[in-house]
Design a protein around this motif. Sequence first.
Motif, short mmCIF file in Angstrom:
data_model
loop_
_atom_site.label_atom_id
_atom_site.label_comp_id
_atom_site.label_asym_id
_atom_site.label_seq_id
_atom_site.Cartn_x
_atom_site.Cartn_y
_atom_site.Cartn_z
N LYS A 337 0.85 -1.19 0.00
CA LYS A 337 0.00 0.00 0.00
C LYS A 337 0.89 1.24 0.00
O LYS A 337 0.85 2.06 0.91
N THR A 340 -0.60 4.82 0.71
CA THR A 340 -1.47 5.08 1.86
C THR A 340 -0.75 5.89 2.93
O THR A 340 0.47 5.83 3.07
N ASP A 407 -9.90 2.94 2.85
CA ASP A 407 -10.06 1.66 2.16
C ASP A 407 -10.69 0.63 3.08
O ASP A 407 -11.13 0.93 4.20
N TRP A 413 -6.24 7.25 2.33
CA TRP A 413 -5.59 7.58 1.06
C TRP A 413 -5.91 9.04 0.77
O TRP A 413 -7.06 9.42 0.64
#
Length: 517
Positions: A337, A340, A407, A413
């Motif tokens: 990720k 993020t 998410d 995000w």
Amino acid sequence: MSPPIRTARCETLCELYLRSTQWCGRKDLLVDEQVRLSGIEALEHSLKVAASLAALGARKGDVVAFLCAGSARHAAAWFGAIVSGRVPCNLHVRETPAKLAETLRWLDARVLVYDEALAEVAIEAIERTGKPLPTLCIGNHASARRTYDEAVDGERRYEVLADLPAPDDLAAIILSSGSTGQPKGVMHTQRTLLETAKGGQYVLGQITAHDAVVILMQPSFAAWMIIALPFVGGKGKLVFGKQFVPSSFLSLIEKERITMAPLVPTMWRMIFQEDTTRYDLSSLRVAGISGEAPAEDDIAKLDSLICKNMFSAYFSSEASTATGVQAWRHDLFMHRKAGTSGLPGVGVDLKIIDPAGSFEDEMPAGEIGEISLSGPSLAVGYWKAPEETAARFQNGWWRSGDLGRLDEDGCLWVMGRMDNVINTGGIKVSGEEVEKALMGHPEVIQCAVVGQPDEKFGQRIEAHLVCRKVCTAAEMEDFCRRTAGLASFKIPKVFHFVSALPTGPTGKLYRRALRGQ
């Protein structure tokens, strides 16, 4: 040796600084290329600078402006304001004298502390304010009412215990770019700055007297405070640099045995171009990559070339460290990720709200909305802006002006700005300020300035211009620099000359079309 300064409680940044510096003792605390101050020396310098600020007419609660690059002596002087209840505000060292004068008037600054290298800019800025302003020079400039060395060598120590700041006293003002070009003055109290220092023990990992950090960002940026306060609180060593050069940065890690290195992605990408095997980076325990969303390749290279432990974070001038959001290696690298910002920190809450609604209008999971935060280091408002303070700060929550989504794992995000603030190389620039400058050109009819993704800078400034006759990029760049007086980092990297600008249904400029959204 002077007797210890004891306080019964530790409820303010002032009290934390008194305790940390004394327990740091003879170990290096504030370091730069020319000066090394131990904890005891840093406290001595701070108390004597505090006495000079009082002698120059700054009373408790008055604003003391600093036009200084990052250095050991600047940090000691800044903390001198903190411990004596004066309110430091770091000015942007790359701003023009005219803009600095405007900011000094707006702040009602009572004293200006400046670097000798910035003396000409400082004096011109004061002259442009139209009124005298007492000065203290970190150096030996003849025009200064006092110099740092005179304060340290001649002043008595400020009697800090005679009038300790209270937890809710205004402690510092941080300048943050506003969407209109006028900076916002983010107001932090002694309590919120104490929480900033304490929150860093979670955000940056446990900081001890064996840790050391490189601080390359200028003091006017919130990142300076976000890194410096936790390290002072943990009695770690702060190493200040004035200019980022990849090879010098790597050498500094080796020389000073740096354990934590925070940089924006733009800087890390420059580091990756170096042969890192030539340097001993074994002291590093964590690398920070924040200020803009890192790419997956950035994370992979950090892991393979620099340090196995890393973090990315969502911080701001208003929220600081203890009201931040953070992702660690297992999120960024193992769970892939890379973009993020992670999960809220200890005691922090986060919600995504309708940008056009109230604080209670929370968006469903997965949908994009405005990021709103609540936590212990949240600022108390904006300087001389009661209406904006009331709109952005309510019942312990703050509206960020940033768009984001959560998410399926609850990770944040960040999707961009609601207004047109451009994050270029980790520095925030108001698009509207650049537009206003370009509209001063006699041939410009319409102008729109936006940020576009850039591999090196994260975002680059691009200007879209409708002109009366044919103009060139070189002509516009020269106008921005020489006539409009824009600082170099605010000048667009790209100029587009177009016949018309896109508009929405109501006839307003449609910036999203210029960004390709």
